[in-house]
Design a protein around this motif. Structure first.
Motif, PDB file in Angstrom:
ATOM      1  N   VAL A 156      43.266  51.637  21.872  1.00  0.00           N
ATOM      2  CA  VAL A 156      42.737  52.890  20.882  1.00  0.00           C
ATOM      3  C   VAL A 156      41.592  53.441  21.911  1.00  0.00           C
ATOM      4  O   VAL A 156      40.751  52.624  22.612  1.00  0.00           O
ATOM      5  CB  VAL A 156      42.462  52.698  19.544  1.00  0.00           C
ATOM      6  N   SER A 157      41.216  54.651  21.570  1.00  0.00           N
ATOM      7  CA  SER A 157      40.166  55.344  22.138  1.00  0.00           C
ATOM      8  C   SER A 157      38.790  55.126  21.491  1.00  0.00           C
ATOM      9  O   SER A 157      37.816  54.884  22.109  1.00  0.00           O
ATOM     10  CB  SER A 157      40.494  57.025  22.314  1.00  0.00           C
ATOM     11  N   ASP A 158      38.738  55.050  20.152  1.00  0.00           N
ATOM     12  CA  ASP A 158      37.372  54.788  19.404  1.00  0.00           C
ATOM     13  C   ASP A 158      37.926  54.046  18.112  1.00  0.00           C
ATOM     14  O   ASP A 158      38.781  53.805  17.637  1.00  0.00           O
ATOM     15  CB  ASP A 158      36.761  56.014  19.346  1.00  0.00           C
ATOM     16  N   LEU A 159      36.836  53.605  17.536  1.00  0.00           N
ATOM     17  CA  LEU A 159      36.868  52.766  16.134  1.00  0.00           C
ATOM     18  C   LEU A 159      37.780  53.662  15.026  1.00  0.00           C
ATOM     19  O   LEU A 159      38.390  53.066  14.342  1.00  0.00           O
ATOM     20  CB  LEU A 159      35.523  52.693  15.660  1.00  0.00           C
ATOM     21  N   LYS A 160      37.425  55.002  15.080  1.00  0.00           N
ATOM     22  CA  LYS A 160      38.152  55.970  14.291  1.00  0.00           C
ATOM     23  C   LYS A 160      39.863  55.502  14.268  1.00  0.00           C
ATOM     24  O   LYS A 160      40.217  55.607  13.504  1.00  0.00           O
ATOM     25  CB  LYS A 160      37.721  57.334  14.229  1.00  0.00           C
ATOM     26  N   GLN A 161      39.927  55.844  15.482  1.00  0.00           N
ATOM     27  CA  GLN A 161      41.379  55.825  15.730  1.00  0.00           C
ATOM     28  C   GLN A 161      42.007  54.260  15.513  1.00  0.00           C
ATOM     29  O   GLN A 161      43.009  54.009  14.723  1.00  0.00           O
ATOM     30  CB  GLN A 161      41.745  55.769  17.450  1.00  0.00           C
ATOM     31  N   ALA A 162      41.289  53.267  15.737  1.00  0.00           N
ATOM     32  CA  ALA A 162      41.634  51.602  15.578  1.00  0.00           C
ATOM     33  C   ALA A 162      41.907  51.907  13.859  1.00  0.00           C
ATOM     34  O   ALA A 162      42.911  51.061  13.529  1.00  0.00           O
ATOM     35  CB  ALA A 162      40.382  50.827  15.924  1.00  0.00           C
ATOM     36  N   PHE A 163      41.033  52.464  13.191  1.00  0.00           N
ATOM     37  CA  PHE A 163      41.652  52.229  11.636  1.00  0.00           C
ATOM     38  C   PHE A 163      42.562  53.175  11.165  1.00  0.00           C
ATOM     39  O   PHE A 163      43.415  52.938  10.442  1.00  0.00           O
ATOM     40  CB  PHE A 163      40.223  52.721  10.869  1.00  0.00           C
ATOM     41  N   LYS A 164      42.598  54.338  11.749  1.00  0.00           N
ATOM     42  CA  LYS A 164      43.586  55.453  11.531  1.00  0.00           C
ATOM     43  C   LYS A 164      45.032  54.876  11.964  1.00  0.00           C
ATOM     44  O   LYS A 164      45.847  54.971  11.051  1.00  0.00           O
ATOM     45  CB  LYS A 164      43.312  56.566  12.320  1.00  0.00           C
ATOM     46  N   ARG A 165      44.890  54.250  12.885  1.00  0.00           N
ATOM     47  CA  ARG A 165      46.400  53.784  13.713  1.00  0.00           C
ATOM     48  C   ARG A 165      46.673  52.167  12.982  1.00  0.00           C
ATOM     49  O   ARG A 165      47.876  52.114  12.661  1.00  0.00           O
ATOM     50  CB  ARG A 165      46.556  53.861  15.112  1.00  0.00           C
ATOM     51  N   HIS A 166      45.619  51.310  12.983  1.00  0.00           N
ATOM     52  CA  HIS A 166      46.239  50.052  12.671  1.00  0.00           C
ATOM     53  C   HIS A 166      45.302  49.419  11.755  1.00  0.00           C
ATOM     54  O   HIS A 166      46.354  48.598  10.933  1.00  0.00           O
ATOM     55  CB  HIS A 166      45.701  49.048  14.105  1.00  0.00           C
ATOM     56  N   LEU A 167      44.275  49.480  11.509  1.00  0.00           N
ATOM     57  CA  LEU A 167      43.540  48.582  10.297  1.00  0.00           C
ATOM     58  C   LEU A 167      43.326  49.249   9.148  1.00  0.00           C
ATOM     59  O   LEU A 167      42.793  48.621   8.144  1.00  0.00           O
ATOM     60  CB  LEU A 167      42.261  48.173  11.212  1.00  0.00           C
ATOM     61  N   GLY A 168      43.424  50.671   8.946  1.00  0.00           N
ATOM     62  CA  GLY A 168      43.099  51.258   7.678  1.00  0.00           C
ATOM     63  C   GLY A 168      44.027  50.898   6.720  1.00  0.00           C
ATOM     64  O   GLY A 168      45.192  50.262   6.722  1.00  0.00           O
ATOM     65  N   ALA A 169      43.721  51.433   5.249  1.00  0.00           N
ATOM     66  CA  ALA A 169      44.782  51.014   4.135  1.00  0.00           C
ATOM     67  C   ALA A 169      46.099  51.569   4.702  1.00  0.00           C
ATOM     68  O   ALA A 169      46.195  52.625   4.932  1.00  0.00           O
ATOM     69  CB  ALA A 169      44.150  51.637   2.846  1.00  0.00           C
ATOM     70  N   ALA A 196      23.318  46.602  -9.228  1.00  0.00           N
ATOM     71  CA  ALA A 196      24.299  46.884  -8.755  1.00  0.00           C
ATOM     72  C   ALA A 196      24.534  48.363  -8.424  1.00  0.00           C
ATOM     73  O   ALA A 196      24.682  49.252  -9.612  1.00  0.00           O
ATOM     74  CB  ALA A 196      25.619  46.307 -10.003  1.00  0.00           C
ATOM     75  N   VAL A 197      24.758  48.782  -7.323  1.00  0.00           N
ATOM     76  CA  VAL A 197      24.940  50.160  -7.040  1.00  0.00           C
ATOM     77  C   VAL A 197      26.396  50.405  -6.321  1.00  0.00           C
ATOM     78  O   VAL A 197      26.750  49.567  -5.646  1.00  0.00           O
ATOM     79  CB  VAL A 197      24.155  50.548  -6.031  1.00  0.00           C
ATOM     80  N   LEU A 198      27.157  51.447  -6.811  1.00  0.00           N
ATOM     81  CA  LEU A 198      28.288  51.738  -6.177  1.00  0.00           C
ATOM     82  C   LEU A 198      28.073  52.485  -4.954  1.00  0.00           C
ATOM     83  O   LEU A 198      27.444  53.429  -4.674  1.00  0.00           O
ATOM     84  CB  LEU A 198      29.097  52.630  -7.330  1.00  0.00           C
ATOM     85  N   ALA A 199      28.735  51.573  -3.846  1.00  0.00           N
ATOM     86  CA  ALA A 199      28.497  52.208  -2.512  1.00  0.00           C
ATOM     87  C   ALA A 199      29.201  53.541  -1.972  1.00  0.00           C
ATOM     88  O   ALA A 199      30.389  53.405  -2.756  1.00  0.00           O
ATOM     89  CB  ALA A 199      28.678  51.184  -1.314  1.00  0.00           C
ATOM     90  N   HIS A 200      28.922  54.321  -1.297  1.00  0.00           N
ATOM     91  CA  HIS A 200      29.509  55.425  -0.669  1.00  0.00           C
ATOM     92  C   HIS A 200      30.722  55.896  -1.555  1.00  0.00           C
ATOM     93  O   HIS A 200      32.002  56.006  -1.262  1.00  0.00           O
ATOM     94  CB  HIS A 200      30.016  55.146   0.636  1.00  0.00           C
ATOM     95  N   PRO A 201      30.504  56.639  -2.675  1.00  0.00           N
ATOM     96  CA  PRO A 201      31.358  56.913  -3.968  1.00  0.00           C
ATOM     97  C   PRO A 201      32.598  57.750  -3.432  1.00  0.00           C
ATOM     98  O   PRO A 201      33.611  57.958  -4.026  1.00  0.00           O
ATOM     99  CB  PRO A 201      30.777  57.279  -5.073  1.00  0.00           C
ATOM    100  N   LEU A 202      32.218  58.482  -2.268  1.00  0.00           N
ATOM    101  CA  LEU A 202      33.398  59.407  -1.880  1.00  0.00           C
ATOM    102  C   LEU A 202      34.228  58.904  -0.900  1.00  0.00           C
ATOM    103  O   LEU A 202      35.014  59.753  -0.244  1.00  0.00           O
ATOM    104  CB  LEU A 202      32.712  60.923  -1.605  1.00  0.00           C
ATOM    105  N   SER A 203      34.087  57.786  -0.355  1.00  0.00           N
ATOM    106  CA  SER A 203      34.660  57.123   0.726  1.00  0.00           C
ATOM    107  C   SER A 203      36.309  56.453   0.152  1.00  0.00           C
ATOM    108  O   SER A 203      36.833  55.781   1.203  1.00  0.00           O
ATOM    109  CB  SER A 203      34.116  56.217   1.724  1.00  0.00           C
ATOM    110  N   TYR A 204      36.529  56.474  -0.789  1.00  0.00           N
ATOM    111  CA  TYR A 204      37.717  55.640  -1.508  1.00  0.00           C
ATOM    112  C   TYR A 204      38.960  56.458  -1.440  1.00  0.00           C
ATOM    113  O   TYR A 204      39.856  55.860  -2.101  1.00  0.00           O
ATOM    114  CB  TYR A 204      37.356  55.041  -2.595  1.00  0.00           C
ATOM    115  N   LYS A 205      38.720  57.743  -1.169  1.00  0.00           N
ATOM    116  CA  LYS A 205      40.027  58.692  -1.078  1.00  0.00           C
ATOM    117  C   LYS A 205      40.809  58.772  -2.331  1.00  0.00           C
ATOM    118  O   LYS A 205      41.848  58.643  -2.727  1.00  0.00           O
ATOM    119  CB  LYS A 205      40.876  58.154  -0.064  1.00  0.00           C
TER     120      LYS A 205
END
Ligand code: AMP
Ligand code: MN
Ligand code: MN
Ligand code: MN
Length: 293
Positions: A156-169, A196-205
């Motif tokens: 893949v070309s970069d980390l983003k692509q690695a998640f987008k194509r293979h490793l993401g949900a 306890a702090v909820l991390a990056h709350p907008l990243s869960y789609k």
């Protein structure tokens, strides 16, 4: 312990979410603290995924460099079929029940790494488990390690692509795991004296309605704070939305860059929008918890 009973804004440069080589960060705890000093960070928490292994080295170097240091962790949680990240701040790293939960999460990570590696084998990435384990160098193996290998082998070309194509949900090399529950995570953090702090709350789609449910569940389970200021490229309307949600759910406000590596030049340590004066910063509660009965 520094005096945290300052009014708002006592820390212009606080960063309460970042990673070291103890999980998927590129810098050792020592190098991370050096980078923080260079970036003029005044208050730093190290929050590696499911491990406290980097904290002692980080604390030692924070003292040397004159940075106020807060112990931290980022716990993997399963909720409503998704993975949420709950950051624990100002925890006692040696707390036995917390370490027991970490041992469980670490075993899940190890098993998952083997399954991910076998899936990636089919996609052309050879010897992935051994390579990821070596890259992790005794730290926690994360999907980031596999993503870096996919980039290294030009699959893949970069980390983003690695998640987008293979490793993401939902992607071919994604492995669904039952991590710990929201309640277990918050209880473990509280039991270790932390917040306890909820991390990056907008990243869960999540949709707006599901986000409300998540925030309600987090608050109901005893959650203390929300990461409101989340990194240099956060949009102004997202900052405004999270400010309102922290107020609405009566949650303290935290700020964290989620820094992983210096090569992510858009995401520097401590480069965060300041918190609104309407919010109560989480650091006002550091070192001020009631002792257990
Ligand atoms: P894990 O906890 O092993 O499932 O790995 C999660 C980590 O992968 C996160 O903490 C991020 O560091 C990284 N990650 C997740 N999604 C992405 C993405 N789209 N691009 C880059 N890194 C990501
Ligand atoms: Mn990470
Ligand atoms: Mn996270
Ligand atoms: Mn993180």
């Amino acid at each position: 312990m520094p005096d945290f009973s300052h009014p708002h804004g006592a820390y212009c440069r606080a960063d309460l979410h970042c990673h070291s080589t103890a999980s998927d960060g590129r810098l050792s705890p020592r190098a991370l603290l050096e980078q923080a000093a260079e970036a003029k960070v005044e208050l730093l928490a190290l929050t590696d995924h499911d491990t406290t292994a980097g904290l002692a080295e980080a604390a030692l170097n924070a003292r040397r460099l004159g940075i106020d240091f807060i112990t931290g962790i980022e716990l993997s949680v399963s909720w409503a079929g998704k993975t949420l990240h709950v950051v624990g701040l100002d925890i006692e790293p040696d707390n036995a029940p917390l370490q027991k939960i970490l041992a469980r999460l670490q075993a899940l990570r190890l098993q998952r790494a083997q399954t991910i590696a076998s899936k990636l084998h089919g996609l052309g990435l050879k010897n992935a488990f051994e390579r990821a384990r070596q890259a992790a160098g005794g730290g926690q193996i994360t999907r980031t390690h596999f993503a870096r290998l996919l980039v290294e082998d030009a699959l893949v070309s970069d980390l983003k692509q690695a998640f987008k194509r293979h490793l993401g949900a939902g992607k071919p090399a994604c492995v669904r795991i039952d991590w710990i529950s929201l309640e277990e995570a918050i209880q473990a953090i509280h039991g270790a004296g932390g917040l306890a702090v909820l991390a990056h709350p907008l990243s869960y789609k999540f949709s707006g309605a599901w986000r409300q449910r998540m925030l309600q569940a987090f608050k109901q389970a005893g959650g203390d704070g929300l990461e409101v200021s989340c990194g240099a490229n956060q949009q102004a309307h997202d900052l405004a939305l999270l400010t309102e949600q922290a107020l609405q759910h009566d949650l303290l406000a935290s700020m964290g860059s989620d820094f992983h590596a210096p090569e992510q030049i858009w995401l520097g340590l401590g480069r965060l929008a300041p918190l609104s004066h309407r919010l109560t910063p989480v650091w006002q509660r550091f070192g001020a918890k009631a002792s257990p009965a």
